[in-house]
Design a protein around this motif. Sequence first.
Motif, PDB file in Angstrom:
ATOM      1  N   GLY A   1       0.811  -1.206   0.000  1.00  0.00           N
ATOM      2  CA  GLY A   1       0.000   0.000   0.000  1.00  0.00           C
ATOM      3  C   GLY A   1       0.842   1.253   0.000  1.00  0.00           C
ATOM      4  N   ILE A   2       1.677   1.403  -1.021  1.00  0.00           N
ATOM      5  CA  ILE A   2       2.530   2.580  -1.140  1.00  0.00           C
ATOM      6  C   ILE A   2       1.861   3.589  -2.068  1.00  0.00           C
ATOM      7  N   CYS A   3       1.654   4.780  -1.565  1.00  0.00           N
ATOM      8  CA  CYS A   3       1.029   5.824  -2.373  1.00  0.00           C
ATOM      9  C   CYS A   3       2.024   6.318  -3.422  1.00  0.00           C
ATOM     10  N   PRO A   4       1.666   6.264  -4.709  1.00  0.00           N
ATOM     11  CA  PRO A   4       2.596   6.723  -5.741  1.00  0.00           C
ATOM     12  C   PRO A   4       2.780   8.240  -5.756  1.00  0.00           C
ATOM     13  N   ASN A   5       1.903   8.955  -5.056  1.00  0.00           N
ATOM     14  CA  ASN A   5       2.023  10.416  -5.007  1.00  0.00           C
ATOM     15  C   ASN A   5       3.076  10.869  -4.003  1.00  0.00           C
ATOM     16  N   CYS A   6       3.036  10.299  -2.791  1.00  0.00           N
ATOM     17  CA  CYS A   6       3.944  10.751  -1.738  1.00  0.00           C
ATOM     18  C   CYS A   6       4.992   9.723  -1.345  1.00  0.00           C
ATOM     19  N   GLY A   7       4.818   8.464  -1.806  1.00  0.00           N
ATOM     20  CA  GLY A   7       5.796   7.420  -1.508  1.00  0.00           C
ATOM     21  C   GLY A   7       5.676   6.821  -0.126  1.00  0.00           C
TER      22      GLY A   7
ATOM     23  N   LEU B   1      -5.021   2.703   1.496  1.00  0.00           N
ATOM     24  CA  LEU B   1      -4.716   3.853   0.658  1.00  0.00           C
ATOM     25  C   LEU B   1      -5.952   4.695   0.354  1.00  0.00           C
ATOM     26  N   SER B   2      -7.106   4.052   0.261  1.00  0.00           N
ATOM     27  CA  SER B   2      -8.317   4.804  -0.066  1.00  0.00           C
ATOM     28  C   SER B   2      -8.612   5.867   0.994  1.00  0.00           C
ATOM     29  N   MET B   3      -8.304   5.564   2.251  1.00  0.00           N
ATOM     30  CA  MET B   3      -8.487   6.551   3.317  1.00  0.00           C
ATOM     31  C   MET B   3      -7.480   7.687   3.161  1.00  0.00           C
TER      32      MET B   3
ATOM     33  N   ALA C   1      -4.765  15.268   1.325  1.00  0.00           N
ATOM     34  CA  ALA C   1      -4.083  16.175   0.408  1.00  0.00           C
ATOM     35  C   ALA C   1      -3.590  15.485  -0.862  1.00  0.00           C
ATOM     36  N   CYS C   2      -3.193  14.223  -0.749  1.00  0.00           N
ATOM     37  CA  CYS C   2      -2.656  13.528  -1.917  1.00  0.00           C
ATOM     38  C   CYS C   2      -3.712  13.368  -3.014  1.00  0.00           C
ATOM     39  N   GLY C   3      -4.898  12.975  -2.615  1.00  0.00           N
ATOM     40  CA  GLY C   3      -5.940  12.689  -3.604  1.00  0.00           C
ATOM     41  C   GLY C   3      -5.612  11.412  -4.354  1.00  0.00           C
TER      42      GLY C   3
ATOM     43  N   GLY D   1       0.511  -3.046 -10.182  1.00  0.00           N
ATOM     44  CA  GLY D   1       1.405  -2.054  -9.597  1.00  0.00           C
ATOM     45  C   GLY D   1       0.854  -1.492  -8.298  1.00  0.00           C
ATOM     46  N   TRP D   2       0.905  -0.165  -8.133  1.00  0.00           N
ATOM     47  CA  TRP D   2       0.482   0.457  -6.874  1.00  0.00           C
ATOM     48  C   TRP D   2      -0.990   0.263  -6.573  1.00  0.00           C
ATOM     49  N   LEU D   3      -1.799  -0.080  -7.570  1.00  0.00           N
ATOM     50  CA  LEU D   3      -3.237  -0.258  -7.348  1.00  0.00           C
ATOM     51  C   LEU D   3      -3.543  -1.568  -6.610  1.00  0.00           C
TER      52      LEU D   3
END
Length: 268
Positions: free
Chosen positions: A15-21, A27-29, A34-36, A85-87
């Motif tokens: 569960g790594i967010c590709p926006n902030c790493g 991740l849905s929460m 701010a990341c969206g 991938g990240w999804l």
Amino acid sequence: MSPDRQHRQKIAHQGICPNCGEQFQRLSMHWRGACGPPTVTRGQRELVTGLFLGNGYVGGNGANKHFHLSTQWRPFAVWVFREFGWLAATITFLDGSRDNRNRTTPAQQYKVRTHAHPALTRFRSWYDESGERRLPAPENLPTGRLTPRAGRAWHATAGSLGWSNPTYASTRQAYFSAEADDRAGRVIALFESAGFEPTRAGQGVQLPPKQTAAWLDWIGPPVEGVEYKWAASPEAYRETKRDAEALRARLWFQPEVEPSPDIEESTR
């Protein structure tokens, strides 16, 4: 444990967010902040499309939905997990008869689940009013027609091969089950959107030998765990399927948990 009690074991999670790493359990929460939610790539959409045409489904209790896929083949589950991938969120092993060592065919399933995402919620439009999943018309696919990547995932989940004359490898035909005429018509339309010419055959749809060869070349190389669906001859089909069954049984009796597969960075 009793034979009819279901055994559940998570064998992969990420569960790594590709926006902030950063790493998150859900991740849905995190994406409500701010990341969206990041943009789902064309490759991920095509993967969802192909798996949905097979036996995947979109569901969940929240406003944003998850994509789910069940399969008896662990290597295939790992392939799907990596391709997302990240999804991708989890792979869970389900076994309702782990103590019954006399079963001829192990009763096992691997469930791949993605994180919830708004882009997946849009796939709910492919369900009818009663909640039944329906094959979409080609123009309703994200790309407006069937693509090689979607076709590869579809063939891996729902396709099969047969030989009208097992003596000749050249009689190989791809087959997709479609008992109802309405479903058969939709399968045919999907193939036709990519330039293929399928025919109705019994309770399904098939591609003649030359079309089958073109189809397998178009969708690309075999997918891990279901390589037998790309076999060039009846002998190769039997051998590859036998190897897949042997591996499935071996993994069923394997007591230790398989480590989470490495997630390759998607460039699609």
